[in-house]
Design a protein around this motif. Structure first.
Motif, PDB file in Angstrom:
ATOM      1  N   ASP A 168       8.665  17.679 -22.547  1.00  0.00           N
ATOM      2  CA  ASP A 168       9.656  16.659 -22.819  1.00  0.00           C
ATOM      3  C   ASP A 168      10.799  17.352 -23.581  1.00  0.00           C
ATOM      4  N   PRO A 169      12.215  17.779 -23.066  1.00  0.00           N
ATOM      5  CA  PRO A 169      12.967  18.649 -23.832  1.00  0.00           C
ATOM      6  C   PRO A 169      13.498  17.753 -24.836  1.00  0.00           C
ATOM      7  N   LEU A 170      14.032  18.264 -25.751  1.00  0.00           N
ATOM      8  CA  LEU A 170      15.012  17.701 -27.023  1.00  0.00           C
ATOM      9  C   LEU A 170      16.423  17.794 -26.843  1.00  0.00           C
ATOM     10  N   TYR A 171      17.134  16.744 -26.975  1.00  0.00           N
ATOM     11  CA  TYR A 171      18.635  16.609 -26.711  1.00  0.00           C
ATOM     12  C   TYR A 171      19.387  16.304 -27.971  1.00  0.00           C
ATOM     13  N   CYS A 196       8.804  11.322 -37.933  1.00  0.00           N
ATOM     14  CA  CYS A 196       9.309  11.512 -36.749  1.00  0.00           C
ATOM     15  C   CYS A 196      10.719  12.150 -36.636  1.00  0.00           C
ATOM     16  N   ARG A 197      11.174  12.483 -37.912  1.00  0.00           N
ATOM     17  CA  ARG A 197      12.437  13.364 -38.032  1.00  0.00           C
ATOM     18  C   ARG A 197      12.125  14.948 -38.107  1.00  0.00           C
ATOM     19  N   ALA A 198      10.859  15.155 -38.360  1.00  0.00           N
ATOM     20  CA  ALA A 198      10.396  16.562 -38.464  1.00  0.00           C
ATOM     21  C   ALA A 198      11.032  17.703 -37.397  1.00  0.00           C
ATOM     22  N   THR A 199      11.003  17.160 -36.171  1.00  0.00           N
ATOM     23  CA  THR A 199      11.448  18.131 -35.164  1.00  0.00           C
ATOM     24  C   THR A 199      12.880  18.388 -35.360  1.00  0.00           C
ATOM     25  N   MET A 200      13.791  17.232 -35.537  1.00  0.00           N
ATOM     26  CA  MET A 200      15.304  17.404 -35.539  1.00  0.00           C
ATOM     27  C   MET A 200      15.526  18.269 -36.966  1.00  0.00           C
ATOM     28  N   VAL A 201      14.679  18.147 -38.032  1.00  0.00           N
ATOM     29  CA  VAL A 201      15.002  19.112 -39.159  1.00  0.00           C
ATOM     30  C   VAL A 201      14.636  20.519 -38.948  1.00  0.00           C
ATOM     31  N   ALA A 202      13.571  20.708 -38.066  1.00  0.00           N
ATOM     32  CA  ALA A 202      13.176  21.945 -37.803  1.00  0.00           C
ATOM     33  C   ALA A 202      14.270  22.590 -36.873  1.00  0.00           C
ATOM     34  N   ALA A 203      14.466  21.831 -36.019  1.00  0.00           N
ATOM     35  CA  ALA A 203      15.770  22.536 -35.068  1.00  0.00           C
ATOM     36  C   ALA A 203      16.977  22.761 -35.752  1.00  0.00           C
ATOM     37  N   CYS A 204      17.539  21.858 -36.667  1.00  0.00           N
ATOM     38  CA  CYS A 204      18.659  22.209 -37.484  1.00  0.00           C
ATOM     39  C   CYS A 204      18.460  23.361 -38.496  1.00  0.00           C
ATOM     40  N   ARG A 205      17.275  23.721 -38.809  1.00  0.00           N
ATOM     41  CA  ARG A 205      17.075  24.632 -39.820  1.00  0.00           C
ATOM     42  C   ARG A 205      16.953  26.066 -39.121  1.00  0.00           C
ATOM     43  N   VAL A 233      25.453  11.961 -35.645  1.00  0.00           N
ATOM     44  CA  VAL A 233      24.719  12.686 -34.538  1.00  0.00           C
ATOM     45  C   VAL A 233      23.395  12.387 -34.780  1.00  0.00           C
ATOM     46  N   ALA A 234      22.680  12.714 -33.731  1.00  0.00           N
ATOM     47  CA  ALA A 234      21.123  12.704 -33.517  1.00  0.00           C
ATOM     48  C   ALA A 234      20.530  13.478 -32.526  1.00  0.00           C
ATOM     49  N   THR A 235      19.275  13.629 -32.539  1.00  0.00           N
ATOM     50  CA  THR A 235      18.084  14.235 -31.428  1.00  0.00           C
ATOM     51  C   THR A 235      17.442  13.390 -30.910  1.00  0.00           C
ATOM     52  N   LEU A 236      17.249  13.185 -29.685  1.00  0.00           N
ATOM     53  CA  LEU A 236      16.271  12.396 -29.044  1.00  0.00           C
ATOM     54  C   LEU A 236      15.586  13.049 -27.645  1.00  0.00           C
ATOM     55  N   PRO A 237      14.293  12.878 -27.376  1.00  0.00           N
ATOM     56  CA  PRO A 237      13.608  13.432 -26.530  1.00  0.00           C
ATOM     57  C   PRO A 237      14.168  12.792 -24.921  1.00  0.00           C
ATOM     58  N   GLY A 238      13.795  13.734 -24.015  1.00  0.00           N
ATOM     59  CA  GLY A 238      14.396  13.245 -22.679  1.00  0.00           C
ATOM     60  C   GLY A 238      13.927  11.970 -22.392  1.00  0.00           C
ATOM     61  N   THR A 252      23.069  16.839 -24.752  1.00  0.00           N
ATOM     62  CA  THR A 252      23.005  18.265 -24.445  1.00  0.00           C
ATOM     63  C   THR A 252      21.575  18.827 -24.729  1.00  0.00           C
ATOM     64  N   GLU A 253      21.011  19.521 -23.830  1.00  0.00           N
ATOM     65  CA  GLU A 253      19.475  19.904 -24.073  1.00  0.00           C
ATOM     66  C   GLU A 253      19.538  21.317 -25.281  1.00  0.00           C
ATOM     67  N   ILE A 254      18.832  21.133 -26.029  1.00  0.00           N
ATOM     68  CA  ILE A 254      18.439  22.088 -27.057  1.00  0.00           C
ATOM     69  C   ILE A 254      17.498  23.206 -26.597  1.00  0.00           C
ATOM     70  N   PRO A 255      18.043  24.459 -26.178  1.00  0.00           N
ATOM     71  CA  PRO A 255      16.937  25.297 -25.678  1.00  0.00           C
ATOM     72  C   PRO A 255      16.005  25.689 -26.579  1.00  0.00           C
ATOM     73  N   GLY A 256      14.588  25.528 -26.263  1.00  0.00           N
ATOM     74  CA  GLY A 256      13.535  26.136 -27.031  1.00  0.00           C
ATOM     75  C   GLY A 256      12.853  25.056 -27.851  1.00  0.00           C
ATOM     76  N   HIS A 257      13.324  23.800 -27.482  1.00  0.00           N
ATOM     77  CA  HIS A 257      12.815  22.824 -28.354  1.00  0.00           C
ATOM     78  C   HIS A 257      12.296  21.814 -27.430  1.00  0.00           C
ATOM     79  N   ALA A 258      10.962  21.715 -27.003  1.00  0.00           N
ATOM     80  CA  ALA A 258      10.225  20.786 -26.205  1.00  0.00           C
ATOM     81  C   ALA A 258       8.898  20.223 -26.818  1.00  0.00           C
TER      82      ALA A 258
END
Length: 286
Positions: A168-171, A196-205, A233-238, A252-258
């Motif tokens: 499930d990709p992250l967007y 729940c926000r851990a994935t978003m924070v990790a992608a931003c970092r 803005v935010a991130t959400l899974p597909g 917009t899909e974020i590569p490498g984060h699913a």
């Protein structure tokens, strides 16, 4: 000697924190509940319940035994359902724990297929976070848990069997198309709870900054509505976007984060026939 009735009583008292509520659930009188608890304490030679004001609490020994009682009662109920199912898939039950986005996208399709193919099987659903879903599975309160894992998620405890269903990709969710995380290093962000926000924070970092979380919601509708209103803005899974899409937002899909979606079962195979039937359907539709 301990027996199943005594353990059911202790489990109900521990769960409700009340003799009255346990008696109501089990359809016993309060003196009967007290009698069973007294017999259980005598059989093990330890005090399990303490009176505290008008209420009760478990002793340390009571806490330990109540946890084991939850597991034992749950496994007995699961075994009963399995034996009933062995009569044939004309009858049976499968209890499923899942998280919000999978329950609103994949599960309805699977439920419709299960009902069409095996109309005698009863399907029970509960909406919980994957961590709680695995606890319920281990305790025998459900037969199957739908969970997600990320690449850096620690391995689960021994005994769980995971069947991969899909990735499930992250967007990135914003008001403009084709944007990147880096474009919003100074923006306000909409995040969920700490877990729940851990994935978003990790992608931003990984993109070189720490997001400034101005708003907090785990509701995919609220998140998208805030973005559409220009609040951040935010991130959400597909799967969240499949379940609901608010006009005025772009994904917009974020590569490498699913996240990887799995169906989890517990214990040695084989699974009960009803659980296997649902698992086969989930594999077929994902």
């Amino acid at each position: 000697m301990m027996n199943l009735t005594h353990l059911r009583v202790l489990e109900a008292v521990a769960r409700h924190g009340s003799v009255t509520e346990a008696a109501r659930e089990l359809h016993y009188s309060q003196p009967s509940i007290s009698h069973h608890l007294g017999r259980l304490e005598s059989s093990i030679g330890a005090r399990l319940i303490q009176r505290v004001g008008r209420g009760i609490r478990l002793t340390p020994e009571g806490e330990v035994l109540a946890q084991r009682a939850r597991e034992i009662v749950g496994r007995v109920e699961a075994a009963s359902a399995e034996m009933a199912a062995h009569v044939g898939l004309r009858a049976g039950r499968v209890r499923v724990a899942g998280f919000q986005t999978v329950l609103s996208t994949i599960v309805p399709k699977a439920a419709a297929e299960l009902a069409a193919s095996y109309p005698g099987i009863e399907l029970n659903l509960v909406d919980v976070h994957p961590v709680e879903g695995l606890r319920m599975l281990r305790a025998g309160h459900v037969d199957l848990a739908l969970v997600f894992r990320h690449a850096d998620t620690p391995d689960e405890e021994e005994g769980f069997r995971l069947t991969h269903l899909l990735d499930d990709p992250l967007y990135l969710i914003s008001r403009e198309p084709g944007q990147r995380l880096e474009d919003h290093r100074d923006s306000a962000w909409v995040g969920g709870c700490e877990r729940c926000r851990a994935t978003m924070v990790a992608a931003c970092r990984r993109a070189g900054f720490t997001p400034r979380i101005a708003y907090s919601s785990d509701d995919m509708v609220v998140v998208q509505t805030l973005v559409a209103a220009g609040m951040g803005v935010a991130t959400l899974p597909g799967l969240a976007l499949q379940a609901h899409r608010t006009p005025g937002v772009h994904a917009t899909e974020i590569p490498g984060h699913a996240r990887h979606i799995y169906a989890a079962t517990y214990g040695e195979p084989p699974d009960p026939p009803a659980t296997t039937a649902l698992l086969d359907i989930l594999r077929a539709i994902t």
